[in-house]
Scaffold this active site. Structure first.
Site, mmCIF file in Angstrom:
data_model
loop_
_atom_site.group_PDB
_atom_site.id
_atom_site.type_symbol
_atom_site.label_atom_id
_atom_site.label_comp_id
_atom_site.label_asym_id
_atom_site.label_seq_id
_atom_site.Cartn_x
_atom_site.Cartn_y
_atom_site.Cartn_z
ATOM 1 N N ARG A 13 0.845 -1.211 0.000
ATOM 2 C CA ARG A 13 0.000 0.000 0.000
ATOM 3 C C ARG A 13 0.875 1.253 0.000
ATOM 4 N NH1 ARG A 13 -3.093 -3.746 2.613
ATOM 5 N NH2 ARG A 13 -1.656 -3.730 4.369
ATOM 6 N N SER A 116 10.348 7.409 11.222
ATOM 7 C CA SER A 116 9.217 8.062 11.889
ATOM 8 C C SER A 116 7.989 7.171 11.750
ATOM 9 C CB SER A 116 8.942 9.433 11.260
ATOM 10 O OG SER A 116 7.755 9.961 11.830
ATOM 11 N N MET A 119 4.642 9.955 8.954
ATOM 12 C CA MET A 119 5.366 10.958 8.146
ATOM 13 C C MET A 119 4.471 12.147 7.813
ATOM 14 S SD MET A 119 8.475 9.615 7.343
ATOM 15 C CE MET A 119 9.250 7.980 7.473
ATOM 16 N N HIS A 149 -7.640 1.860 12.298
ATOM 17 C CA HIS A 149 -6.958 1.541 11.032
ATOM 18 C C HIS A 149 -7.703 0.435 10.282
ATOM 19 C CE1 HIS A 149 -3.581 3.740 12.837
ATOM 20 N NE2 HIS A 149 -3.183 3.931 11.592
ATOM 21 N N LYS A 153 -4.068 -4.026 8.805
ATOM 22 C CA LYS A 153 -2.920 -3.591 9.624
ATOM 23 C C LYS A 153 -2.487 -4.694 10.583
ATOM 24 C CE LYS A 153 -1.083 0.233 12.365
ATOM 25 N NZ LYS A 153 0.213 0.211 11.652
HETATM 26 N N1 LIG Z 1 5.339 6.035 9.008
HETATM 27 C C1 LIG Z 1 4.211 6.247 8.327
HETATM 28 O O1 LIG Z 1 3.833 7.399 8.023
HETATM 29 C C2 LIG Z 1 3.406 5.068 7.886
HETATM 30 C C3 LIG Z 1 3.802 3.824 8.244
HETATM 31 N N2 LIG Z 1 3.155 2.727 7.754
HETATM 32 C C4 LIG Z 1 3.739 1.436 8.099
HETATM 33 O O2 LIG Z 1 4.369 0.920 6.931
HETATM 34 C C5 LIG Z 1 4.361 -0.514 6.972
HETATM 35 C C6 LIG Z 1 3.776 -1.069 5.684
HETATM 36 O O3 LIG Z 1 2.413 -0.702 5.598
HETATM 37 P P1 LIG Z 1 1.549 -1.051 4.301
HETATM 38 O O4 LIG Z 1 2.149 -0.431 3.094
HETATM 39 O O5 LIG Z 1 0.141 -0.741 4.641
HETATM 40 O O6 LIG Z 1 1.748 -2.638 4.254
HETATM 41 P P2 LIG Z 1 1.675 -3.650 3.014
HETATM 42 O O7 LIG Z 1 1.544 -5.010 3.582
HETATM 43 O O8 LIG Z 1 0.683 -3.156 2.023
HETATM 44 O O9 LIG Z 1 3.114 -3.462 2.347
HETATM 45 C C7 LIG Z 1 4.298 -4.080 2.771
HETATM 46 C C8 LIG Z 1 5.031 -4.491 1.536
HETATM 47 O O10 LIG Z 1 6.321 -4.990 1.837
HETATM 48 C C9 LIG Z 1 6.496 -6.174 1.096
HETATM 49 N N3 LIG Z 1 7.535 -7.057 1.589
HETATM 50 C C10 LIG Z 1 7.465 -7.961 2.586
HETATM 51 N N4 LIG Z 1 8.632 -8.617 2.692
HETATM 52 C C11 LIG Z 1 9.446 -8.103 1.738
HETATM 53 C C12 LIG Z 1 10.776 -8.372 1.342
HETATM 54 N N5 LIG Z 1 11.496 -9.295 1.951
HETATM 55 N N6 LIG Z 1 11.307 -7.658 0.324
HETATM 56 C C13 LIG Z 1 10.585 -6.724 -0.296
HETATM 57 N N7 LIG Z 1 9.307 -6.440 0.024
HETATM 58 C C14 LIG Z 1 8.748 -7.113 1.037
HETATM 59 C C15 LIG Z 1 5.144 -6.799 1.178
HETATM 60 O O11 LIG Z 1 5.018 -7.871 0.309
HETATM 61 P P3 LIG Z 1 4.026 -9.104 0.697
HETATM 62 O O12 LIG Z 1 2.674 -8.620 0.359
HETATM 63 O O13 LIG Z 1 4.569 -10.159 -0.160
HETATM 64 O O14 LIG Z 1 4.218 -9.403 2.161
HETATM 65 C C16 LIG Z 1 4.292 -5.612 0.812
HETATM 66 O O15 LIG Z 1 4.293 -5.360 -0.567
HETATM 67 C C17 LIG Z 1 3.589 -0.881 8.235
HETATM 68 O O16 LIG Z 1 4.497 -1.107 9.282
HETATM 69 C C18 LIG Z 1 2.766 0.378 8.524
HETATM 70 O O17 LIG Z 1 2.413 0.519 9.863
HETATM 71 C C19 LIG Z 1 2.075 2.834 6.948
HETATM 72 C C20 LIG Z 1 1.608 4.062 6.582
HETATM 73 C C21 LIG Z 1 2.233 5.285 7.036
HETATM 74 O O1 LIG Z 2 -0.428 0.762 8.923
HETATM 75 C C1 LIG Z 2 -0.878 1.876 8.555
HETATM 76 O O2 LIG Z 2 -1.680 1.989 7.634
HETATM 77 C C2 LIG Z 2 -0.392 3.089 9.253
HETATM 78 N N1 LIG Z 2 0.572 2.945 10.117
HETATM 79 C C3 LIG Z 2 1.240 3.970 10.832
HETATM 80 C C4 LIG Z 2 1.149 3.702 12.331
HETATM 81 O O3 LIG Z 2 1.193 2.535 12.745
HETATM 82 O O4 LIG Z 2 1.079 4.662 13.098
HETATM 83 C C5 LIG Z 2 0.841 5.352 10.412
HETATM 84 C C6 LIG Z 2 -0.535 5.510 9.855
HETATM 85 O O5 LIG Z 2 -1.432 5.699 10.892
HETATM 86 C C7 LIG Z 2 -0.952 4.407 8.918
#
Ligand SMILES: NC(=O)C1=CN([C@@H]2O[C@H](COP(=O)(O)OP(=O)(O)OC[C@H]3O[C@@H](n4cnc5c(N)ncnc54)[C@H](OP(=O)(O)O)[C@@H]3O)[C@@H](O)[C@H]2O)C=CC1
Ligand SMILES: O=C(O)C1=N[C@H](C(=O)O)C[C@H](O)C1
Length: 261
Positions: A13, A116, A119, A149, A153
């Site tokens: 995502r 962070s 972000m 969420h 998640k």
């Molecule tokens: N700091 C911020 O502002 C935010 C933080 N987040 C955090 O970001 C993280 C990801 O969230 P989100 O995008 O929703 O999660 P998703 O599950 O959609 O995305 C994670 C991605 O990483 C891939 N992945 C897993 N293992 C590997 C690997 N070994 N090599 C390459 N890619 C890999 C997954 O693939 P697969 O599907 O195969 O597992 C998937 O495509 C979470 O921890 C979330 O809490 C989210 C939004 C905002």
């Molecule tokens: O997993 C998410 O989607 C998000 N994760 C972050 C968190 O765990 O705080 C940030 C955001 O809320 C979205």
């Protein structure tokens, strides 16, 4: 000059949002993306190198900033690989253990690392104003946090809720290890004064809502942040990548430093 970036988890995502925003922007060049082999179908249309292991990409991309929103063990592995080649890395992954957090801090002495849990500018503005609210309202106000969420998640409570709770507890001179209450059930008795509740709701496609409550005598204050899309997180991460590209290692950077603590 365009800033080279490598996006981890490009089918995810956040990874897909980041890839498309970076590709649309003149400020960034996507030097390559990384995704697991079984999920990388379709990524070849991006027109940049697609790899299954970051270590295969890094030697041909000196100076490119890795952006990693994946899973805790994957992000740690990315930081270890970036440490070997000296590439900067921006991490948005949440749910890191204390040991993983400590390892990032150690690696940040050698390469520029930015982490962070949220972000977005809005949440980080909230982080800045919460201690002021806490001080003005004082100890008569009970503090609680809720976060909502999407049902995909994996970690709870959210990294943002953990950060907001730490900020509030610190402002009151408390330690979350001692005062945190993560969900209530049963005959639990009256709420202790020295407590900070953090509660996670999951469902549907909610991008991310956080509310901090201050419950006082005869009134309450609620401060809410609602993310309408993942673009604000991705824009913040790209801003962090641009900022980090001219930083020296030495400490684990976060939004506080980027926004000017
Ligand atoms: N700091 C911020 O502002 C935010 C933080 N987040 C955090 O970001 C993280 C990801 O969230 P989100 O995008 O929703 O999660 P998703 O599950 O959609 O995305 C994670 C991605 O990483 C891939 N992945 C897993 N293992 C590997 C690997 N070994 N090599 C390459 N890619 C890999 C997954 O693939 P697969 O599907 O195969 O597992 C998937 O495509 C979470 O921890 C979330 O809490 C989210 C939004 C905002
Ligand atoms: O997993 C998410 O989607 C998000 N994760 C972050 C968190 O765990 O705080 C940030 C955001 O809320 C979205």
């Amino acid at each position: 000059m365009s800033i080279p970036v490598i996006i981890m988890g490009a089918k995810g995502r956040m990874g897909s949002t980041l890839t498309h925003l970076a590709m649309e922007s003149d400020q960034f060049t996507v030097s390559g993306v990384v995704e697991r082999a079984e999920y990388s179908k379709g990524l070849e249309t991006l027109g940049c190198p697609v790899m299954h292991d970051l270590a295969e990409l890094l030697p041909s991309c000196p100076g490119a900033t890795v952006i990693d929103f994946t899973a805790p063990e994957v992000s740690l592995d990315s930081a270890r690989k970036a440490s070997k080649t000296g590439n900067p890395i921006v991490i948005g992954t949440t749910g890191l253990s204390a040991d993983q957090q400590a390892e990032l801090e150690t690696m940040a002495r050698d390469i520029p690392i930015f982490w962070s849990p949220n972000m977005s500018i809005g949440v980080n503005a909230l982080v800045r104003i919460l201690p002021m609210l806490e001080r003005i309202l004082g100890e008569a106000y009970d503090m609680e946090i809720t976060e909502i969420h999407h049902h995909h998640k994996k970690d709870a409570p959210s990294g943002t809720a953990v950060k907001l709770a730490q900020v509030l507890a610190e402002s009151r001179g408390w330690k979350m290890d001692e005062v945190g209450n993560y969900g209530r059930q049963g005959i639990i008795g009256a709420r202790p004064e020295k407590e900070l509740g953090v509660h996670a709701l999951r469902g549907g496609d909610v991008v991310g809502d956080h509310t901090v409550y201050f419950f006082g005598p005869g009134e309450r204050v609620e401060v809410t942040h609602r993310a309408h899309s993942r673009e604000n997180f991705a824009r913040g991460a790209l801003r962090a990548a641009a900022w980090l590209s001219s930083r020296k290692p030495g400490r684990l950077y976060s939004m506080g430093q980027l926004l000017g603590e």
